[in-house]
Design a protein around this motif. Structure first.
Motif: not given
Length: 250
Positions: A214-216
């Motif tokens: 999720t994202g980074q």
């Protein structure tokens, strides 16, 4: 648009369009009921996170346009209805039930490769003019170059390549539309529980270690289940963790 009207959903066939989801939003106000929009060619098809989706002639590109009145969290569960319907249609057309599995949150795999993707987009949920577009892409005869796929992602495959079956897009919709209608009706009358059970029965890598990004942030754990709202449940060192949205890597 109720589940009762689903088996009689309309159909609009277009030779070429930018995106069937985009066309669904443009036409939604004038549609009398659930409607499939199918295109021979998409010039600006897209997947999750606005990624381009390759849409060559002969592959399946279609959108089901609905006007749901339920809360947004319930509307999102239709991604599972679409995945189950896709698998049903593929099995009906090929007679190969062992070849097709479901990858959380919205992909269908064939022999372990990515065959189909689902994109839900909505406008005005909870308001007077809600619209849900369920976009579906299936690699019927061609798949993107593996070299273009992100490292670690499931490699794309085509139905023709993996099974030898050549299915025309319109014939595929003939199988998909009633299959979706069945799962939509069950969702409306029985809730998410039967869909959750069926989805888990066909889930890829259930009980195995996967990565969810999720994202980074990337989390690794055992794919334990999905919960009553469709969240991915990873079993990690600190215990089960619910993940509402992520990219999953095997």
């Amino acid at each position: 648009m109720s589940a009762k009207g689903q088996p009689g959903a309309g159909r609009i066939a277009l030779p070429e369009i930018d995106s069937t989801n985009a066309e669904g939003f443009r036409r939604a106000a004038g549609l009398p009921g659930p409607t499939w929009i199918i295109a021979g060619l998409q010039t600006a098809g897209r997947g999750r996170r606005a990624r381009p989706w390759a849409s060559p002639q002969g592959n399946f590109h279609a959108t089901l346009v609905l006007k749901p009145v339920e809360p947004p969290e319930h509307v999102a569960l239709r991604s599972f209805a679409a995945a189950l319907a896709l698998r049903d249609a593929l099995v009906a057309l090929t007679g190969l039930p062992q070849g097709f599995t479901l990858k959380w949150p919205n992909d269908v795999l064939c022999n372990g490769g990515k065959l189909a993707g689902i994109l839900l987009e909505s406008q005005g949920l909870g308001g007077p003019d809600p619209v849900l577009c369920i976009g579906i892409g299936v690699n019927l005869i061609a798949a993107p170059d593996v070299g273009l796929v992100e490292t670690g992602a499931v490699p794309p495959v085509s139905l023709l390549q993996e099974t030898g079956f050549r299915v025309a897009p319109e014939a595929f919709l003939d199988a998909l539309a009633p299959a979706y209608g069945k799962w939509e009706a069950r969702l409306a009358t029985e809730g998410f529980s039967p869909l959750r059970e069926a989805w888990l029965f066909h889930a890829a890598r259930l009980g195995e270690t996967i990565r969810a990004r999720t994202g980074q942030d990337t989390r690794e754990g055992v794919f334990q289940t999905i919960d009553a709202t469709g969240n991915l449940i990873l079993r990690m060192a600190q215990g089960p963790v619910a993940i509402p949205a992520a990219e999953v890597f095997f």
